[in-house]
Design a protein around this motif. Structure first.
Motif, PDB file in Angstrom:
ATOM      1  N   PRO A  91     -30.869  -3.100  24.126  1.00 20.52           N
ATOM      2  CA  PRO A  91     -31.709  -3.683  25.173  1.00 20.52           C
ATOM      3  C   PRO A  91     -33.014  -2.937  25.420  1.00 20.52           C
ATOM      4  CG  PRO A  91     -29.686  -2.754  26.100  1.00 20.52           C
ATOM      5  CD  PRO A  91     -29.536  -2.737  24.622  1.00 20.52           C
ATOM      6  N   MET A 131     -30.972  -7.301  28.563  1.00 23.28           N
ATOM      7  CA  MET A 131     -29.660  -6.802  28.940  1.00 23.28           C
ATOM      8  C   MET A 131     -28.636  -7.921  28.977  1.00 23.28           C
ATOM      9  SD  MET A 131     -29.794  -3.994  31.857  1.00 23.28           S
ATOM     10  CE  MET A 131     -28.522  -4.886  32.696  1.00 23.28           C
ATOM     11  N   PHE A 146     -25.386  -8.014  26.680  1.00 25.52           N
ATOM     12  CA  PHE A 146     -24.101  -8.125  27.363  1.00 25.52           C
ATOM     13  C   PHE A 146     -23.369  -9.391  26.915  1.00 25.52           C
ATOM     14  CE2 PHE A 146     -21.407  -8.681  31.072  1.00 25.52           C
ATOM     15  CZ  PHE A 146     -21.047  -7.381  31.357  1.00 25.52           C
ATOM     16  N   PHE A 155     -19.891  -9.715  24.937  1.00 24.43           N
ATOM     17  CA  PHE A 155     -18.746 -10.417  25.497  1.00 24.43           C
ATOM     18  C   PHE A 155     -18.243 -11.503  24.548  1.00 24.43           C
ATOM     19  CE2 PHE A 155     -17.124 -13.953  28.097  1.00 24.43           C
ATOM     20  CZ  PHE A 155     -16.044 -13.317  28.666  1.00 24.43           C
ATOM     21  N   LEU A 164     -15.279  -5.297  25.446  1.00 22.70           N
ATOM     22  CA  LEU A 164     -16.698  -5.143  25.093  1.00 22.70           C
ATOM     23  C   LEU A 164     -16.905  -4.136  23.959  1.00 22.70           C
ATOM     24  CD1 LEU A 164     -18.490  -5.271  28.524  1.00 22.70           C
ATOM     25  CD2 LEU A 164     -17.798  -7.100  27.030  1.00 22.70           C
TER      26      LEU A 164
END
Lengths: 696, 696
Positions: free
Chosen positions: A190, A218, A222, A226, A238
């Motif tokens: 990120p 981000m 993320f 996921f 994760l």
């Protein structure tokens, strides 16, 4: 005031959606590519193992070649005929766009299809390329679509949701977020993604924009994490922050100060090899532009490359029959026995060639010490280097990151084996071979792309270990210096060959003597505040400028005084003509054009030829006064080039009116006029080049 | 051309030296502070243990207070009387400087002494502060000194080495490198340090400058690592990348998706507590400006704070007699037995209070689960919060990073204990308490400082684990949002209270209606191309402007035509007066002033009163033509505020001439005129504030 807050929230929401969209795309591409590629290589392996005994080895190679050529040519055709701007990694295009260059067709739905489906085809077609680079482009297209609130499926049909962000400035901000999200979801980086966008986009560092871009990347990181973790079966753990990650080293990455000289040596090698890569690819690109410029030839060339890839891989598998009993690091790896007879033995090269380039990179980083012999590695480096050069620049959607890293990892591993063998009593150091492969990969990437800060951060984030970031930064810097001494980087070479009017970061030195009057475009085409439709129409037909000064002549005094009133843009004039905002002289001009019309129009401005104007209307008059910008930026003709340059770079201008000391406009400076001046540094000597930037 | 290359190399060499210098300083401060603090607390501990038995506890508390008050007041006196600009962490000053504000005395040798010696005194004096923040300022001073190639020991005496970089622009670039190096060596965060400098400094992202800054901060990080590792006894192992690091967790930092809600809750708490910190400190700052503005009072106040610190710490140690048998994570920790009787038992609070704030932070992060009881933690949070508010803004050299982190780590640990106790069968989760402390620390820092991207990266680099970066980024973002809803951040509050004319990143919204003519300073003071010395002298005496337009009046036409010829800067005029570049009317003016003279002068321009000019010379004339800048940037009076703002921000201007539509100058816009407009967002409502920025 409420409106300001609402817009603020709306911007954040769009950034959130950009992150989610990019994550979904990344996970989908990942799942499709990995599963289909596994199927393909399982098939090839079954035939290989079967035919090694039966002596029918022509079967697997033919099947392999057939799959490659069909899939690759499909992908190449998609790119070539649907949207040629989707070729390559798209990173040079995105960089140019963020720099301020207008590139028609870059951020369209067609480009999206060609890019995403194309990259799946390229990898399944066995080309030496990665799926990471194109993610930046795909993310940008998602961002542009969400920002405009409209998707154009085909000509005419479109679905429009909201229109408040339809201007170049806002869309560029969203695209910065999209590019960052793409990089972030590709590499699980990120911060690196954010920097990637900002180092080109930021005319200055806007903290609010930075946060929004960071937020989007981000979310993308993320979300990808996921989704891929869910696909792998443990959604809350994760485990997969990006599509590609190096941080699955089983031991801690440590380094000792005495290893630094070895790393520096590797960085020099990486810089030299990288420069060679760029030079060879440059020659190839020039050759392609001259001789391989027909669309069908491009598609055929891609097919040829994929066939050759398969043939060489097959040849090496059979030719270097390097058997090993060690287990590959990846449990899902396709391993062929081929001619290996022993119990549990298999061909070590099969983990490199019966997989995607990404799997190949991971194998080189993580396979145990004895897995790959020096001969296999040397052969692999030569072949992959050659294929990498050939593949980059094909009319397919492909990234150069992964092949560059894989080449470097291979020779890094070689260096590692050499170092470990030279030291006495070094069995306990054998786990370090992956570390050398990682450093080699960084060196090679640095040598080819001349990493910027953002690429450095991306690599460090990919490695997942900050303490080991230091040697990575050092080798990236040195390989960049070595490479820069010989040529420019691959992307810069690309931008130059494409003739993009990209402004460098700084004004070239030694240009203080050039004046605005020396570089401006002449003659100057101007309008009067009241102009006949005929004049406007014919001017737009003849000239390609994007902006025209509006001047007023005061004929009462002698000599006639000319005064600058403002600047009107081409697309404004087009809309005004289209909406028929003109009237016979003396009558009151209709005023039924609103800000919303300009937004609805964005960004698909028609060509002037598409506007129908009757012969009678040609003599009507258009009053430009309500529409032109009354305060354009101007400079006097004695301004030096560096000062003009700073104005363009600092304010993100596209055109600047040059006036004489009486405030009379005498010329225009455009982006192209400035981008011509570029400083080239070859073999340590600074020189100013005068580029040839064509109108395209 | 050769000259360009040489300058390029010279710049890199200076950046290298900046990195080395900062690393040396960081290592020296670290060694001195750690060793002396250890001695001090060992002494206190010996008395405590001894007197707990003998009942003479007044002895240790008196000794403790005495040491604190003497050392702290020495540090405070140094800062207050030598260079008041060295107070606090210096980060708001450095940010303002990089933003373009001129701050006299900020980058001088005196400030360096006050800053570095001062911070050692503050920490040894037991104040709740850290040595990290001041490193950014110290690094900047080193950079400015090396950039100028000259150090001024006292008035008059100086040693000059080279002068090629003596202009604002170059020095600012070096200072960016110095600030980055300082941050980098303090936190072991080369990337974060680079971003820290650039997000304020970069008028646009200059790749070459970025690389140089990054290089300096890498060298600083590397050097600090090497030096501190050497002090610790294993020079080639590189175990200490920065002064403070969190990455000594004995286990891998992992998190599960279901923990995210807890983290978000903590972020909200951090945001609220942070806002409270800012509000309280703001009230205190205003109170201090009103009532505690005498120098001796400032010194006394610092002494009082240090005495109270010692008293409270002593009170808690004795009052909460929390005994534990567990070993502290740091083997060198000073542990007092005090009233603990059992074999191997010691007072658990002694690892928090008998150490520097930094040691205290490390103890909170790494001490085992049962070490600190809830009561001790609650007491610690309250006290440290209170002391932190009181300490920030004292006239001592001190950083707010470490106390903020320590407060957060303490309540984060509390939350961790709560969560672990609520879950059934959670003994195996006890090692996670350090993770919660880390998240709490991030939340609190985010709430107080409203972290920018750079602070986020610094924290992630400090943690040393990229995968754990994601929750840290999330909590930093949320605590920022929560805090921003209530107040501005601590540094922004500081900048506002100090009245720095710092330009925000974006022009405030809703200001499109303001014109350049509304905000410009009037009346306009101008010079003619040939001006009498008397006029120049008196103008410089009366007005504080830094630049004056030069205009020519054409008296032959009616009405008289006024024409803008250029802009001359105050410091140019001062030098010309000093060098006596004037002559009686009609004679030929001496031309013996060279570019080198302007450089030699930099940056210590004399005051106009110091220049001696005889009465006869007052009637001489000065010809400004060879010296003024003939192409100043100008705007028309109808330019809107956002466009003027973008010019300033994009080009880093200090003054802009406003002209009417006939190109006649009618006013000047300065940085201060623009900095007045600032958007304040309180309780979610956007409003424009009109700041009062004084001349200082």
């Amino acid at each position: 005031k409420k409106w300001v807050t609402l817009r603020w929230i709306h911007r954040w929401v769009i950034m959130f959606m950009i992150g989610i969209g990019t994550a979904l795309l990344a996970a989908a591409i990942h799942a499709i590519v990995e599963n289909l590629a596994h199927l393909k290589f399982e098939l090839v392996k079954d035939y290989l193992d079967h035919c090694a005994k039966e002596g029918c080895l022509y079967q697997p190679v033919l099947i392999w070649m057939a799959i490659n050529v069909v899939v690759t040519m499909a992908g190449a055709a998609l790119v070539t005929f649907l949207q040629p701007k989707a070729a390559g990694s798209g990173i040079p295009f995105i960089k140019s766009y963020l720099n301020g260059v207008k590139i028609p067709g870059l951020l369209t739905f067609r480009a999206f299809i060609a890019k995403t489906v194309g990259v799946v085809c390229s990898i399944l077609g066995g080309l030496a390329c990665g799926k990471e680079g194109p993610m930046a482009h795909s993310g940008s297209i998602i961002a542009a679509g969400l920002g405009r609130g409209r998707i154009n499926f085909c000509a005419g049909k479109s679905c429009s949701l909201y229109d408040s962000f339809r201007n170049d400035h806002e869309i560029r901000d969203f695209v910065a977020g999209g590019a960052a999200s793409g990089v972030s979801s590709a590499f699980g980086a990120p911060i690196g993604g954010t920097l990637f966008s900002l180092e080109e986009a930021a005319s200055f560092w806007n903290q609010d924009l930075t946060w929004r871009v960071f937020f989007a990347s981000m979310i993308a990181c993320f979300g990808t994490n996921f989704l891929i973790s869910s696909i792998n079966g443990h959604p809350t753990k994760l485990s997969a922050p990006g599509l590609v990650r190096f941080n699955v080293f089983k031991y801690d990455l440590n380094f000792d100060l005495i290893e630094i000289p070895v790393f520096i040596f590797m960085a020099v090698v990486g810089g030299l090899l990288g420069a060679l890569f760029v030079v060879l690819n440059y020659k190839l690109t020039v050759f392609r532009q001259k001789y391989l410029n027909k669309n069908w030839i491009k598609v055929v060339e891609a097919g040829v490359v994929s066939v050759v890839s398969a043939a060489i891989a097959f040849g090496l598998l059979v030719g270097i029959n390097d058997c090993t009993t060690e287990h590959p690091s990846d449990h899902h790896a396709v391993t062929s026995k081929l001619y290996c007879k022993g119990e549990g033995e298999h061909n070590s090269l099969s983990t490199l060639f019966l997989t995607t380039p990404e799997g190949c990179l991971k194998a080189l980083l993580h396979d145990p010490y004895g897995f790959h012999g020096p001969v296999s590695l040397v052969a692999f480096v030569c072949i992959f280097f050659f294929m990498g050069v050939w593949t980059y620049g094909l009319s397919v959607s492909s990234g150069v990151f992964i092949p560059a890293l894989a080449i470097g990892a291979a020779w890094g591993r070689l260096v590692g084996i050499g170092v470990i063998n030279m030291l006495p009593d070094s069995t306990h150091l054998q786990i370090d071979v992956g570390k050398y492969a990682l450093i080699g990969a960084a060196c090679q990437l640095g040598g080819i792309l001349r990493t910027t800060i953002s690429l450095t951060v991306i690599l460090v984030e990919c490695t997942g270990d900050i303490s080991f970031g230091l040697p990575i930064m050092i080798v990236l810097m040195i390989s960049k210096w070595v490479g820069d001494f010989i040529t420019t980087g691959l992307y810069d070479m690309n931008v130059e060959v494409l003739g993009m009017p990209m402004l460098p970061f700084d004004c070239p030195p030694l240009t203080e003597d050039l004046r605005a009057s020396d570089i401006m475009s002449q003659p100057l085409y101007t309008f009067k505040p009241k102009e006949t439709v005929r004049n406007i129409y014919s001017m737009l037909q003849q000239e390609t400028f994007c902006g025209f000064p509006v001047i007023e002549e005061d004929t009462s005094t002698t000599p006639r005084q000319i005064k600058l009133k403002g600047l009107i843009l081409r697309h404004q004039l087009l809309l005004l003509l289209h909406k028929k905002i003109f009237c016979p002289p003396g009558q009151v001009q209709p005023r039924n054009v609103k800000l919303k019309d300009f937004r609805d129009f964005y960004p698909m401005y028609m060509k002037v030829e598409e506007i129908e104007i009757s012969e009678e209307e040609m003599d009507y008059e258009m009053d430009l006064k309500p529409y032109y910008n009354p305060t354009p930026y101007t400079v006097e003709s004695i301004f030096s080039l560096p000062r003009v340059f700073n104005l363009f770079r600092g304010l993100g201008l596209r055109h600047l009116i040059v006036v004489n000391d009486k405030n009379v406009p005498i010329g225009m400076v455009t982006r192209k006029d400035l981008a011509k001046f570029r400083v080239g540094s070859k073999r340590g000597i600074v020189k100013i080049e005068h580029l040839n930037i064509e109108d395209k």
